[in-house]
Structure formats: C-alpha cells, structure tokens
Design a protein around this motif. Structure first.
Motif, PDB file in Angstrom:
ATOM      1  N   VAL A   2       0.874  -1.173   0.000  1.00  0.00           N
ATOM      2  CA  VAL A   2       0.000   0.000   0.000  1.00  0.00           C
ATOM      3  C   VAL A   2       0.909   1.221   0.000  1.00  0.00           C
ATOM      4  O   VAL A   2       1.665   1.441   0.949  1.00  0.00           O
ATOM      5  N   GLU A   3       0.848   2.006  -1.056  1.00  0.00           N
ATOM      6  CA  GLU A   3       1.776   3.126  -1.192  1.00  0.00           C
ATOM      7  C   GLU A   3       1.296   4.363  -0.422  1.00  0.00           C
ATOM      8  O   GLU A   3       0.193   4.384   0.132  1.00  0.00           O
ATOM      9  N   ASP A   4       2.137   5.395  -0.424  1.00  0.00           N
ATOM     10  CA  ASP A   4       1.894   6.611   0.370  1.00  0.00           C
ATOM     11  C   ASP A   4       0.521   7.216   0.102  1.00  0.00           C
ATOM     12  O   ASP A   4       0.029   7.217  -1.036  1.00  0.00           O
ATOM     13  N   LYS A   5      -0.064   7.757   1.179  1.00  0.00           N
ATOM     14  CA  LYS A   5      -1.295   8.559   1.136  1.00  0.00           C
ATOM     15  C   LYS A   5      -2.521   7.796   0.634  1.00  0.00           C
ATOM     16  O   LYS A   5      -3.536   8.391   0.263  1.00  0.00           O
ATOM     17  N   ALA A   6      -2.451   6.471   0.583  1.00  0.00           N
ATOM     18  CA  ALA A   6      -3.630   5.685   0.216  1.00  0.00           C
ATOM     19  C   ALA A   6      -4.632   5.698   1.373  1.00  0.00           C
ATOM     20  O   ALA A   6      -4.261   5.866   2.536  1.00  0.00           O
ATOM     21  N   PHE A   7      -5.902   5.490   1.019  1.00  0.00           N
ATOM     22  CA  PHE A   7      -6.971   5.468   2.017  1.00  0.00           C
ATOM     23  C   PHE A   7      -7.735   4.170   1.838  1.00  0.00           C
ATOM     24  O   PHE A   7      -8.340   3.931   0.779  1.00  0.00           O
ATOM     25  N   PRO A  57      -4.910   1.648  -9.340  1.00  0.00           N
ATOM     26  CA  PRO A  57      -4.013   2.674  -9.887  1.00  0.00           C
ATOM     27  C   PRO A  57      -3.900   3.898  -8.976  1.00  0.00           C
ATOM     28  O   PRO A  57      -4.737   4.140  -8.098  1.00  0.00           O
ATOM     29  N   GLU A  58      -2.886   4.708  -9.243  1.00  0.00           N
ATOM     30  CA  GLU A  58      -2.603   5.899  -8.457  1.00  0.00           C
ATOM     31  C   GLU A  58      -3.784   6.873  -8.512  1.00  0.00           C
ATOM     32  O   GLU A  58      -4.377   7.105  -9.573  1.00  0.00           O
ATOM     33  N   GLU A  59      -4.145   7.392  -7.334  1.00  0.00           N
ATOM     34  CA  GLU A  59      -5.183   8.415  -7.169  1.00  0.00           C
ATOM     35  C   GLU A  59      -6.525   8.038  -7.789  1.00  0.00           C
ATOM     36  O   GLU A  59      -7.282   8.887  -8.243  1.00  0.00           O
ATOM     37  N   SER A  60      -6.825   6.751  -7.802  1.00  0.00           N
ATOM     38  CA  SER A  60      -8.133   6.300  -8.305  1.00  0.00           C
ATOM     39  C   SER A  60      -8.981   5.799  -7.131  1.00  0.00           C
ATOM     40  O   SER A  60      -8.485   5.581  -6.033  1.00  0.00           O
ATOM     41  N   VAL A 118      -1.742  -1.346  -3.896  1.00  0.00           N
ATOM     42  CA  VAL A 118      -2.591  -0.160  -3.918  1.00  0.00           C
ATOM     43  C   VAL A 118      -1.644   1.021  -4.116  1.00  0.00           C
ATOM     44  O   VAL A 118      -0.802   1.302  -3.268  1.00  0.00           O
ATOM     45  N   ARG A 119      -1.782   1.694  -5.252  1.00  0.00           N
ATOM     46  CA  ARG A 119      -0.830   2.745  -5.618  1.00  0.00           C
ATOM     47  C   ARG A 119      -1.067   4.041  -4.830  1.00  0.00           C
ATOM     48  O   ARG A 119      -2.089   4.215  -4.160  1.00  0.00           O
ATOM     49  N   LYS A 120      -0.110   4.938  -4.973  1.00  0.00           N
ATOM     50  CA  LYS A 120      -0.058   6.185  -4.209  1.00  0.00           C
ATOM     51  C   LYS A 120      -1.349   6.994  -4.348  1.00  0.00           C
ATOM     52  O   LYS A 120      -1.850   7.214  -5.454  1.00  0.00           O
ATOM     53  N   GLY A 121      -1.895   7.426  -3.215  1.00  0.00           N
ATOM     54  CA  GLY A 121      -3.037   8.313  -3.190  1.00  0.00           C
ATOM     55  C   GLY A 121      -4.358   7.677  -3.573  1.00  0.00           C
ATOM     56  O   GLY A 121      -5.369   8.372  -3.671  1.00  0.00           O
ATOM     57  N   ALA A 122      -4.398   6.361  -3.766  1.00  0.00           N
ATOM     58  CA  ALA A 122      -5.646   5.690  -4.159  1.00  0.00           C
ATOM     59  C   ALA A 122      -6.602   5.581  -2.976  1.00  0.00           C
ATOM     60  O   ALA A 122      -6.178   5.548  -1.819  1.00  0.00           O
ATOM     61  N   TYR A 123      -7.896   5.507  -3.296  1.00  0.00           N
ATOM     62  CA  TYR A 123      -8.944   5.288  -2.295  1.00  0.00           C
ATOM     63  C   TYR A 123      -9.626   3.964  -2.588  1.00  0.00           C
ATOM     64  O   TYR A 123      -9.840   3.607  -3.753  1.00  0.00           O
TER      65      TYR A 123
END
Length: 460
Positions: A399-404, A434-437, A417-422
């Motif tokens: 689980v990468e940085d800033k994931a929720f 994917p990132e931020e998805s 789970v890529r960076k910033g994903a929810y």
C-alpha cells in the motif's frame, strides 16, 4: 589469568522437573547463564561448566557463551560430591592462575562480589579464600572457624559442630577462590572416606592448612548473593530478589516504575530516562526502550526495540521495532518482524505481523495487517484485513503513500494499492488499484420497497 569452575551437574530432584535445575530461569535467564554472565562481567577470562544430568540441554543453552565444558560421569558407582565435580575440570586448571569455584544454581551472585573476593585473595596472598556470610539462623550450614589473625582454620559442618561452634553465625557459602597450583594439590589429596562416600571441596581447606598454607575468609555484606535454589519456592524467592535489583538499578538511572513489586523486567532489558512503566508490565529478552515513553499497565514487550516518546497501552509486542512518537494500543498485537515507523497509530485490536508500516500512517482499530509494506500517511480503516494466505503460501500486499483504505476492506494478496488511491468501504480488492483512483469492489445497493409487507402477508 582467572578461571571459573561452575558446577552444574546436579539433577535437582527437589525441583520436580524434567528440566535440569540450572536451566530454570530467573528474570528471563537460566540460572547457569546468570552465573556465566556474572563471571564475564567480573573479567574472568576462562569459564568451565561441569555438566552431568541433562548435559545436552545445558551445553545447548550455553552455545553462544564461549565456555568450556567438563563432563561428570553419572552412575551408581560414581562417588559424587563437590570435590569430585571439581576434579572433572582439573585439566583446565593451570598452576599460575586463580580459580573461582561457583555453582550453577546460585544466580544472585554479583560481579562486584566476585571481584572483591578475587582482590581479597590476591592481596592476602592466600592459597585459598572462602566466601563467607553471617546468617541470623545458620542451621544446616558449615561454620567458619578463624584464628586470632582472622584466617580460616577450619570449616565445621553443622552436624559435626560442638554446641559452642553452633553459636557461630559466619557460614561457608561454598564459593571459593584458589591459587591454581594449590587447588590441584588439594584435589590430588581428597578422599571419600566418609559416610556418604563422596569427595568434598571443603576438605581442600583442611588439606591446605595442614600443609602450613594460609586460607582467607572474605565476608559478604549482602548474604542474598549466595542464596541457592533447590526448590520452586526458592526459585520464586530468587526471582523476587533479582527483580528488585533490576528495578532499583533502572529507577536510579532515571526510569519511573510506578509499582516495582508488580513490574517484571528482564536482566538484559534497557530503558531510557524519563520513561514511565506502569504496574503489570512485562519486558523481556533483549528489549530496548527509549526515553520519555509510557509503557502502560499489563503490556508485554519481548526482544523488541522501542524508540523515544512511544506510548504503549495494554498491548503485546514481540521481536519487533517501534519508532519515535508512535502510539500502540490498547489491545494491539505486534507479532514478530513488525517494523512500525514514526508517529504511527496502531489502535485497539489491531494485529500486525511481518509488516513495515511507515511514518504517519494509522490503523486505529480492528484490523489485521500481515506480510505487508504500508507507505507514509496511509489510513487503514476499521475491519480491514490483509488477506495474505491462500491456504498454501503467504503473499505480500503493498500500500503506497497517502492511500486510504475504507472500513471492512479485504486486500487479497499479492496486490498493490498505488499512491493516493482510495478504496471504498466493504470492497474486496484482488487487482492493482491505480494511483489516485477510487476502487469499488462490491454489489450496488438495491432497495425493494414493500418487500417486508409482502413477506408478512404471504406467511399468514
């Protein structure tokens, strides 16, 4: 050169145990290991352990200690006795060295006492020196008889003592320092001509006196140093004394222990100043705790490294690392190989195993995190499960940085789970996010209006 001979061959029948007596533990360390460690702290260069009953287990327990072993034979025709046990280590004794004789069931002996005994022996240029102590009730112990110069003339066993000698309070501890040459001479002259048919090391004192040699007696100030252990009751007594020593040393170094009588800290544990330890805490093994921490009541920490300003409440941490300013618990469980970063929150009923959780991330409650790598600033919601086992093998989740990660999510590994994903609450994730998805892996809610009324009418 100084050599210790540690007698550890006894069966210890009064312990009522299949475990050799000397392997029973005091404050997390076997009694014989305690004695070996004390010898090393006293700068005793060579340590010889005499083994017999359960010798394989005793030898195995000392594998990492760089000691020598002498084996005492076992059998009906063996004469036994302390003198016979020391004879088994005779090949290790050199003429021009000092030899300290100790016992594997006296775990409370301190390096300070050994150092003082050896210095007293050297300065007095004695052939042998007996470690003695004053006992208020010396019943059953050998009495120390001194001459007008203060040298030891004789050790009289209780059963052989006169009424006048039984009034003597100074007793023989059974611990000695010899000059090697004279010890070997005494061993060569020991006999087992007694009712027990045993060789006694106490007879070595009389042998040396008869040769015109001087024997010293170094009297202990604290008689608890020589307290032996023969039963589980005495083991508990030794534990209490050792625990008191450990806790007092920590408190004098700047640690606050709220209730020392109900705090259990192992002999190898290190704690920084201004840390507060609450009642019922158990700290074991090679644990290191930093400064300004709070170790809450009933927490258990074993073989772990805890940073500074860490707050641990009613939690268990085993073979893991917790970095600075992190909060653990209540009721958290860090299993082996958990690596928790700075300013992390591992909350109530969260279990972590074989995982790294980086700085500022949080799993506040009711989650299982296994075989994972969690980045920085990650939120892991209530009820999240890292599904790491497929029935045969363990797999990793990243689980990468800033994931929720929303509540009641299953992350079925191997998965990333890529960076910033929810991830939406209630989802079961089997593929990379994917990132931020936003990932949603659940059935869409359907409301069937009037369904309950129809169900009730059909049951009439």
């Amino acid at each position: 050169m100084i050599t210790s001979i540690i007698l550890a061959a006894g069966e210890g029948t009064r312990m009522k145990s299949s475990l050799p007596k000397v392997l029973h533990k005091v404050c997390g360390k076997s009694m014989v290991n305690c004695v070996v460690d004390t010898c090393k702290k006293a700068n005793i260069n060579k340590n010889v352990v005499v083994v017999g009953h359960g010798k394989e287990n005793v030898i195995k327990s000392l594998e990492a200690e760089n000691v020598n072993f002498a084996v005492q034979p076992i059998g009906e025709d063996i004469p036994y006795g302390t003198g016979y046990a020391v004879m088994q280590a005779k090949d290790y004794i050199k003429d021009n060295e000092y030899v300290v004789i100790l016992y594997g069931d006296t775990p409370l002996i301190t390096s300070k006492t050994l150092t003082n005994l050896i210095d007293y022996h050297k300065n007095g240029k004695y052939a042998a020196t007996v470690l003695t102590a004053d006992f208020q009730d010396p019943t059953g112990y050998g009495r120390i008889i001194r001459d007008n110069k203060g040298n030891v003339v004789e050790i009289v066993e209780h059963k052989d003592a006169t009424d006048e000698q039984r009034e003597i309070k100074e007793i023989n501890s059974g611990i000695y320092c010899f000059y090697g040459k004279y010890l070997k001479e005494a061993l060569d002259n020991l006999t087992n001509d007694n009712a027990q048919n045993e060789y006694y090391i106490t007879d070595a004192i009389k042998i040396l006196k008869d040769k015109g040699l001087e024997v010293g007696g170094y009297k202990l100030e604290d008689s608890t140093d020589i307290k032996g252990v023969n039963t589980r009751v005495q083991l508990a007594e030794a534990e209490k004394i050792m625990r008191k020593r450990i806790n007092e040393k920590l408190m004098l170094s700047g640690v606050t222990i709220i209730d020392p009588d109900n705090t259990y800290i192992g002999s190898e544990v290190e704690i920084g100043k201004d840390t507060v330890v609450y009642p019922g805490a158990i700290l074991e093994g090679k644990t290191k705790v930093g400064s300004e921490c709070i170790i809450g009541h009933n927490s258990r920490i074993a073989d772990s490294v805890i940073g500074d300003r860490v707050n641990i409440q009613i939690s268990t941490i085993i073979e893991s690392k917790v970095d600075d300013d992190t909060k653990i618990g209540p009721y958290a469980y860090l299993r082996p190989n958990s690596d928790i970063g700075k300013s992390v929150k591992i909350g109530d009923f969260v279990e972590v195993k074989n995982s790294k959780i980086n700085d500022n991330s949080k799993a506040s409650h009711l989650a299982y995190i296994g075989d994972a790598e969690v980045g920085k600033d990650v939120n892991i919601g209530c009820g999240v499960v890292f599904v790491n086992y497929d029935g045969k093998n363990k797999h990793k989740t990243i689980v990468e940085d800033k994931a929720f990660i929303g509540c009641n999510v299953n992350l079925v590994s191997p998965v990333t789970v890529r960076k910033g994903a929810y991830i939406a609450a209630g989802s079961t994730i089997t593929d990379e996010v994917p990132e931020e998805s936003l990932a949603i892996a659940r059935s869409r809610q359907t409301n069937k209006e009037g369904w309950v009324k129809k169900k009730n009418s059909s049951n009439k």
